[in-house]
Design a protein around this motif. Sequence first.
Motif, PDB file in Angstrom:
ATOM      1  N   CYS A  36       0.827  -1.214   0.000  1.00 30.39           N
ATOM      2  CA  CYS A  36       0.000   0.000   0.000  1.00 30.39           C
ATOM      3  C   CYS A  36       0.861   1.264   0.000  1.00 30.39           C
ATOM      4  CB  CYS A  36      -0.967  -0.013   1.178  1.00 30.39           C
ATOM      5  SG  CYS A  36      -2.303  -1.226   0.984  1.00 30.39           S
ATOM      6  N   ARG A  37       2.025   1.213   0.661  1.00 30.97           N
ATOM      7  CA  ARG A  37       2.948   2.350   0.613  1.00 30.97           C
ATOM      8  C   ARG A  37       3.440   2.576  -0.804  1.00 30.97           C
ATOM      9  NH1 ARG A  37       5.201   0.057   5.298  1.00 30.97           N
ATOM     10  NH2 ARG A  37       7.023  -0.627   4.106  1.00 30.97           N
ATOM     11  N   LEU A  38       3.719   1.502  -1.512  1.00 36.11           N
ATOM     12  CA  LEU A  38       4.153   1.621  -2.905  1.00 36.11           C
ATOM     13  C   LEU A  38       3.052   2.248  -3.757  1.00 36.11           C
ATOM     14  CD1 LEU A  38       6.202   1.094  -5.134  1.00 36.11           C
ATOM     15  CD2 LEU A  38       5.272  -1.208  -5.320  1.00 36.11           C
ATOM     16  N   GLU A  39       1.834   1.801  -3.563  1.00 38.30           N
ATOM     17  CA  GLU A  39       0.701   2.375  -4.300  1.00 38.30           C
ATOM     18  C   GLU A  39       0.556   3.863  -3.980  1.00 38.30           C
ATOM     19  OE1 GLU A  39      -2.424   2.474  -6.989  1.00 38.30           O
ATOM     20  OE2 GLU A  39      -1.032   0.832  -6.607  1.00 38.30           O
ATOM     21  N   LEU A  40       0.736   4.225  -2.718  1.00 39.72           N
ATOM     22  CA  LEU A  40       0.668   5.628  -2.317  1.00 39.72           C
ATOM     23  C   LEU A  40       1.736   6.439  -3.038  1.00 39.72           C
ATOM     24  CD1 LEU A  40      -0.316   7.970  -0.555  1.00 39.72           C
ATOM     25  CD2 LEU A  40       1.265   7.168   1.218  1.00 39.72           C
ATOM     26  N   LYS A  41       2.950   5.930  -3.099  1.00 40.70           N
ATOM     27  CA  LYS A  41       4.029   6.648  -3.786  1.00 40.70           C
ATOM     28  C   LYS A  41       3.703   6.842  -5.263  1.00 40.70           C
ATOM     29  CE  LYS A  41       7.758   5.434  -0.696  1.00 40.70           C
ATOM     30  NZ  LYS A  41       9.113   4.898  -0.543  1.00 40.70           N
ATOM     31  N   MET A  42       3.124   5.839  -5.883  1.00 40.94           N
ATOM     32  CA  MET A  42       2.750   5.962  -7.297  1.00 40.94           C
ATOM     33  C   MET A  42       1.660   7.016  -7.483  1.00 40.94           C
ATOM     34  SD  MET A  42       3.085   2.145  -8.932  1.00 40.94           S
ATOM     35  CE  MET A  42       1.897   1.367  -7.865  1.00 40.94           C
ATOM     36  N   LEU A  43       0.675   7.023  -6.597  1.00 41.44           N
ATOM     37  CA  LEU A  43      -0.389   8.030  -6.686  1.00 41.44           C
ATOM     38  C   LEU A  43       0.161   9.433  -6.476  1.00 41.44           C
ATOM     39  CD1 LEU A  43      -3.304   6.302  -4.755  1.00 41.44           C
ATOM     40  CD2 LEU A  43      -3.333   7.006  -7.135  1.00 41.44           C
ATOM     41  N   GLN A  44       1.073   9.579  -5.528  1.00 43.13           N
ATOM     42  CA  GLN A  44       1.669  10.885  -5.265  1.00 43.13           C
ATOM     43  C   GLN A  44       2.480  11.364  -6.470  1.00 43.13           C
ATOM     44  OE1 GLN A  44       3.585   9.751  -1.596  1.00 43.13           O
ATOM     45  NE2 GLN A  44       2.119  10.929  -0.391  1.00 43.13           N
ATOM     46  N   ALA A  45       3.225  10.442  -7.085  1.00 40.93           N
ATOM     47  CA  ALA A  45       4.007  10.795  -8.267  1.00 40.93           C
ATOM     48  C   ALA A  45       3.090  11.195  -9.420  1.00 40.93           C
ATOM     49  CB  ALA A  45       4.890   9.627  -8.675  1.00 40.93           C
ATOM     50  N   PHE A  46       2.003  10.458  -9.592  1.00 41.69           N
ATOM     51  CA  PHE A  46       1.040  10.770 -10.647  1.00 41.69           C
ATOM     52  C   PHE A  46       0.417  12.144 -10.421  1.00 41.69           C
ATOM     53  CE2 PHE A  46      -3.282  10.447 -12.464  1.00 41.69           C
ATOM     54  CZ  PHE A  46      -2.932  10.272 -13.789  1.00 41.69           C
ATOM     55  N   GLN A  47       0.019  12.406  -9.176  1.00 40.94           N
ATOM     56  CA  GLN A  47      -0.590  13.693  -8.862  1.00 40.94           C
ATOM     57  C   GLN A  47       0.411  14.826  -9.074  1.00 40.94           C
ATOM     58  OE1 GLN A  47      -1.548  14.579  -4.750  1.00 40.94           O
ATOM     59  NE2 GLN A  47      -3.379  15.665  -5.394  1.00 40.94           N
ATOM     60  N   SER A  48       1.651  14.609  -8.692  1.00 38.83           N
ATOM     61  CA  SER A  48       2.696  15.603  -8.890  1.00 38.83           C
ATOM     62  C   SER A  48       2.910  15.872 -10.373  1.00 38.83           C
ATOM     63  CB  SER A  48       3.988  15.121  -8.245  1.00 38.83           C
ATOM     64  OG  SER A  48       5.033  16.022  -8.496  1.00 38.83           O
ATOM     65  N   HIS A  49       2.916  14.812 -11.166  1.00 38.63           N
ATOM     66  CA  HIS A  49       3.083  14.948 -12.608  1.00 38.63           C
ATOM     67  C   HIS A  49       1.924  15.745 -13.229  1.00 38.63           C
ATOM     68  CE1 HIS A  49       4.385  13.946 -16.643  1.00 38.63           C
ATOM     69  NE2 HIS A  49       3.166  13.534 -16.915  1.00 38.63           N
ATOM     70  N   LEU A  50       0.718  15.507 -12.768  1.00 39.61           N
ATOM     71  CA  LEU A  50      -0.439  16.237 -13.298  1.00 39.61           C
ATOM     72  C   LEU A  50      -0.393  17.704 -12.925  1.00 39.61           C
ATOM     73  CD1 LEU A  50      -3.416  13.772 -12.696  1.00 39.61           C
ATOM     74  CD2 LEU A  50      -2.313  14.346 -14.857  1.00 39.61           C
ATOM     75  N   GLY A  51       0.181  17.989 -11.765  1.00 34.56           N
ATOM     76  CA  GLY A  51       0.239  19.375 -11.297  1.00 34.56           C
ATOM     77  C   GLY A  51       1.274  20.228 -12.002  1.00 34.56           C
ATOM     78  N   GLN A  52       2.146  19.605 -12.760  1.00 33.99           N
ATOM     79  CA  GLN A  52       3.205  20.366 -13.422  1.00 33.99           C
ATOM     80  C   GLN A  52       2.735  20.952 -14.725  1.00 33.99           C
ATOM     81  OE1 GLN A  52       6.616  17.814 -13.751  1.00 33.99           O
ATOM     82  NE2 GLN A  52       7.002  17.898 -11.574  1.00 33.99           N
TER      83      GLN A  52
END
Length: 52
Positions: A36-52
């Motif tokens: 679940c931590r790995l999934e969280l990191k992927m979601l955070q990276a995705f959200q960060s990518h969308l915000g750029q």
Amino acid sequence: MICAYILRKLPLYVSDDLTPRISGWVIKHLEHCKACRLELKMLQAFQSHLGQ
């Protein structure tokens, strides 16, 4: 089964849209669940990518 529940809540956790109680459950689960931590990191990276 707990992972399935947490995984459904992670997008809301990332966007800070959970109640403090449920957010606490998510945090507690993440302390012990590598998957679940790995999934969280992927979601955070995705959200960060969308915000750029």
